[in-house]
Design an enzyme around this catalytic site. Structure first.
Site, PDB file in Angstrom:
ATOM      1  N   TYR A   1       0.844  -1.206   0.000  1.00 34.27           N
ATOM      2  CA  TYR A   1       0.000   0.000   0.000  1.00 34.27           C
ATOM      3  C   TYR A   1       0.880   1.257   0.000  1.00 34.27           C
ATOM      4  O   TYR A   1       1.001   1.924  -1.001  1.00 34.27           O
ATOM      5  CB  TYR A   1      -0.967  -0.011   1.178  1.00 34.27           C
TER       6      TYR A   1
ATOM      7  N   SER B   1      -6.481   0.659  -4.625  1.00 32.42           N
ATOM      8  CA  SER B   1      -6.588   2.099  -4.401  1.00 32.42           C
ATOM      9  C   SER B   1      -5.198   2.728  -4.546  1.00 32.42           C
ATOM     10  O   SER B   1      -4.595   2.658  -5.620  1.00 32.42           O
ATOM     11  CB  SER B   1      -7.202   2.364  -3.025  1.00 32.42           C
TER      12      SER B   1
ATOM     13  N   ASP C   1     -17.825   3.341  -7.934  1.00 34.96           N
ATOM     14  CA  ASP C   1     -16.674   3.771  -7.130  1.00 34.96           C
ATOM     15  C   ASP C   1     -16.539   5.281  -7.255  1.00 34.96           C
ATOM     16  O   ASP C   1     -16.033   5.794  -8.255  1.00 34.96           O
ATOM     17  CB  ASP C   1     -15.391   3.078  -7.605  1.00 34.96           C
TER      18      ASP C   1
ATOM     19  N   HIS D   1     -15.922   1.295  -4.077  1.00 34.85           N
ATOM     20  CA  HIS D   1     -14.492   1.217  -3.781  1.00 34.85           C
ATOM     21  C   HIS D   1     -14.158  -0.013  -2.935  1.00 34.85           C
ATOM     22  O   HIS D   1     -13.010  -0.408  -2.841  1.00 34.85           O
ATOM     23  CB  HIS D   1     -14.053   2.494  -3.060  1.00 34.85           C
TER      24      HIS D   1
END
Length: 725
Positions: free
Chosen positions: A492, A573, A656, A693
């Site tokens: 991430y 993301s 999203d 999302h």
């Protein structure tokens, strides 16, 4: 007797996939400080156009055909994941008024159900079931808040995965629904005044695209628009009145991109307002006293802090003495006390100073005790202090892992906490201050899962600048380091989000089925070592996070865990951005990429929905030095003709409205145009409908998507399914 996967090589040009042709509009060119940047797929930014819808349909056809013809384990994996996920899942229990509440999913319900009970060992009954709010499980509960006496609940509902929420109200004692309906709520808490007359919340103006829609279809379309979310305002809603009568409490038209938070203090006498600018852990801090006002309309709050140098998170108060968790001159955070009647910073008092571990969370329970969660080398620790900062006890945890949830109130002498790790399922404990002990409250039994089959290691590797990065490596016990294991490398690296150990039965099934390895490096951009760890990889230093991740792959290869043909990168993301950047920069290190709901257009992300808030991490293309940094790595703008990229699967969804699907659309169209005829490996996009999302996604959609992802990975890495598993 191992079931071999289909051959993964696709070198024969005649066998390469034929992708849908997307119209290129070469007239769309933007000028950034003298640099001309074409944007030929600008038309894909309109999700409602006939042309976009036809493109989406054609892409899904290609992807589905690829899965049907190549990913033979798709059905088997869906069956395995469904079976593995079918066990009761609970939240921590919370007390409001004279009742206890918790969430439970029986196993495969699309949404967890809220239950009510009179005592901890009493009978439970269904209190609120979001599965009844839609036919397909796409309505989900969002934020919720009880009145101080527990008699009324305000709860938010989101539909089809959108960030938009609508607030409803019900009587907690009779379960009678009120007529109140509060719309256009996003990124907002709900906070009741203690007289039960109403609550504070934050909302945006309705998007121009949707404001003229008829009511019947308006809710189902919310989340498909791309309008920028600006001008959030604080309102007060009086119970039993229409939303049009809600009182505008506070707004900042001078700073339309700010987001606002609002909270009533524990004693019900103060209201705190938190303006934020972007996603940095920093906020202004204002307050007003309820008793001093005859109306909440356009209050002029007292300013405590009017800069974005630090974050202030309310813990509790005694009169005008307020306790806050803050990173003010303390990147690993500390606890301070501020007297609202004596605001001079010289009078602020440090209650628990910063130390070598990161202070992640604080709750005030049992009148005068602070339960504090610390993170030590990405494993969490639970400690208790008194309100004066005196250390009392450590609460021993069952293993190295993380605290997923804490539930407790200042007026209660018990609290609940949920422990989790990569291989141990979520377990709920109750701590009793009267008895001074932690009691197992709910153990989780996952059929077919035995933690003893797995092992978790934490290893440290060097990044390009010499900094040591921790990495969790999860595998079956006694894994052979033969240089040929399949590796799912997940990352991430942004927005101060730490990747702590948590249980995922899906990941355990993947590891066990394919004797594979899950590797999770805690790269910079997160907050595993405090705010300094975050700021080392923001704006013009974003490349640091990408370097950290690429070095993780190199380390796994050097240590004989795997080789480049057996590595798949995965991220969602901001993590989707991470893996698409790495695919462009070091395609030699990986065989496949799974990029979920990624940010890929780094020059225009700030123009859509809440994208402007990400400038605090990414920077903004409207500033020359930041444009240069963004343009250098932006996935959309760095796809090179003639270069061989790994197999790529992008996943996105039509609702999203956090990372709008146009990022995925434009990126995939560019990939397929630039290298689609020459790349040996597939370049695919999976576009979900009535999903967003990720939050609130129904169980059926979660399992289907995960089965597809694992089928893609196993096919591309040439992994084998072991029949005994």
């Amino acid at each position: 007797n191992k079931k071999k996967m289909d051959k993964t090589k696709n070198q024969d040009p005649s066998k390469r996939l034929v992708y849908p042709v997307a119209r290129r509009d070469d007239s769309v060119v933007d000028d950034y400080f003298g640099v001309s940047v074409p944007d030929p797929y600008r038309w894909l930014e309109d999700p409602d156009s006939k042309e976009t819808k036809e493109w989406v349909e054609a892409q899904n056809e290609v992807t589905n055909k690829f899965f049907e013809e190549n990913c033979s384990l798709r059905g088997e994996l869906k069956e395995k994941l469904t079976k593995a996920y079918n066990w009761p899942k609970y939240s921590c229990t919370s007390q409001y008024g004279s009742y206890f509440y918790y969430f439970k999913n029986d196993g495969l319900q699309n949404q967890a159900v809220m239950y009510q009970q009179k005592s901890l060992d009493g009978e439970s009954e269904v209190f609120l079931d979001p599965n009844t709010l839609s036919d397909d499980g796409t309505a989900a509960l969002g934020n919720r808040a009880f009145t101080e006496d527990g008699s009324i609940l305000a709860y938010a509902v989101s539909r089809s995965g959108s960030d938009w929420q609508t607030i409803y109200v019900m009587n907690a004692l009779t379960k009678e629904k009120y007529e109140d309906k509060i719309e256009w709520v996003k990124f907002s808490g709900i906070s009741w005044t203690h007289d039960n007359k109403g609550f504070f919340y934050c909302r945006y103006p309705s998007p121009k695209k949707l404001e003229n829609d008829d009511a019947e279809h308006s809710e189902t379309k919310r989340g498909t628009e791309i309008d920028s979310s600006k001008n959030q305002k604080v309102y007060y809603h009086y119970l039993g009145t229409p939303q049009d009568n809600d009182v505008l409490v506070y707004e900042r038209p001078d700073f339309p991109s700010w987001t606002l938070g609002v909270e009533v203090s524990d004693d019900g006498k103060y209201v705190l307002i938190y303006p934020c600018d972007g996603c940095l852990p920093a906020n202004h801090l204002y307050y007003f006293k309820i008793e001093n006002l005859t109306s909440f309309e356009k209050v002029s709050p007292v300013v405590v802090v009017d800069n974005f140098e630090a974050e202030y998170s309310y813990i509790t108060n005694e009169g005008s003495l307020f306790w806050f968790r803050t990173n003010l001159k303390a990147p690993k955070s500390k606890i301070i006390q501020i007297d609202l009647e004596n605001l001079d910073q010289a009078n602020w008092k440090t209650i628990i100073p910063e130390n070598e571990d990161v202070l992640n969370y604080v709750a005030c329970v049992d009148q005068n005790k602070l339960v504090v969660v610390y993170m030590h080398h990405v494993k969490e620790i639970l400690k208790v202090f008194d309100l004066n900062g005196n250390y009392m006890i450590d609460i021993e945890l069952p293993d190295l892992g993380a605290i997923v949830q804490i539930s407790g109130k200042r007026k209660s002498d018990i609290f609940f906490y949920m422990f989790s790790s990569f291989i141990y399922p979520n377990t709920i404990f109750r701590y009793d201050f009267v008895k001074g002990e932690s009691i197992l409250f709910r153990a989780t039994e996952v059929p077919g899962h035995n933690p003893a089959d797995f092992e978790t290691k934490q290893e440290f590797y060097q990044s390009t600048d010499g900094v040591k990065i921790p990495m969790f490596i999860i595998s079956r016990k006694n894994l052979e380091k033969n240089g040929n294991n399949g590796v799912l490398l997940y990352g991430y690296g942004g927005f101060s989000i730490s990747l702590a150990p948590y249980f995922s039965v899906f990941r355990c099934v993947f590891i066990k089925t394919f004797n594979a390895v899950l590797a999770i490096p805690n790269i910079r951009g997160g907050a595993e070592y405090g705010e300094d760890w975050h700021t080392q990889a923001i704006i013009e230093k974003r490349q640091t996070a990408f370097n950290d991740f690429q070095c993780a792959a190199e380390y796994l290869i050097q240590q004989k865990y795997t080789n480049p043909k057996k590595i798949c990168l995965s991220g969602g993301s901001n993590g989707g951005l991470l893996v698409t950047v790495c695919a462009n920069q070091r395609p030699d290190l990986y065989r496949a990429i799974v990029s979920q709901v990624p940010v890929t257009d780094m020059l225009r992300f700030h123009k859509f929905t809440i994208g402007h808030a990400w400038c605090s991490d990414y920077g903004c293309s409207e500033k020359e030095n930041e444009f240069k940094a963004l343009y250098a790595y932006s996935p959309l703008h760095n796809i090179q003709e003639g270069k061989q990229l790994p197999a790529i699967l992008v996943t996105t969804a039509d609702h999203d409205d956090r990372v709008v699907p146009l990022h995925s659309f434009k990126y995939v169209a560019t990939l397929q145009h630039t290298i689609g005829k020459t790349n040996d490996l597939p370049l695919l996009v999976r576009i979900e409908t009535k999903a967003g999302h990720g939050a609130g996604k129904p169980t059926t959609k979660v399992i289907e998507e995960q089965a597809d992802i694992y089928a893609f990975i196993s096919h591309m890495l040439g992994l084998v399914s072991e029949p005994s598993q």
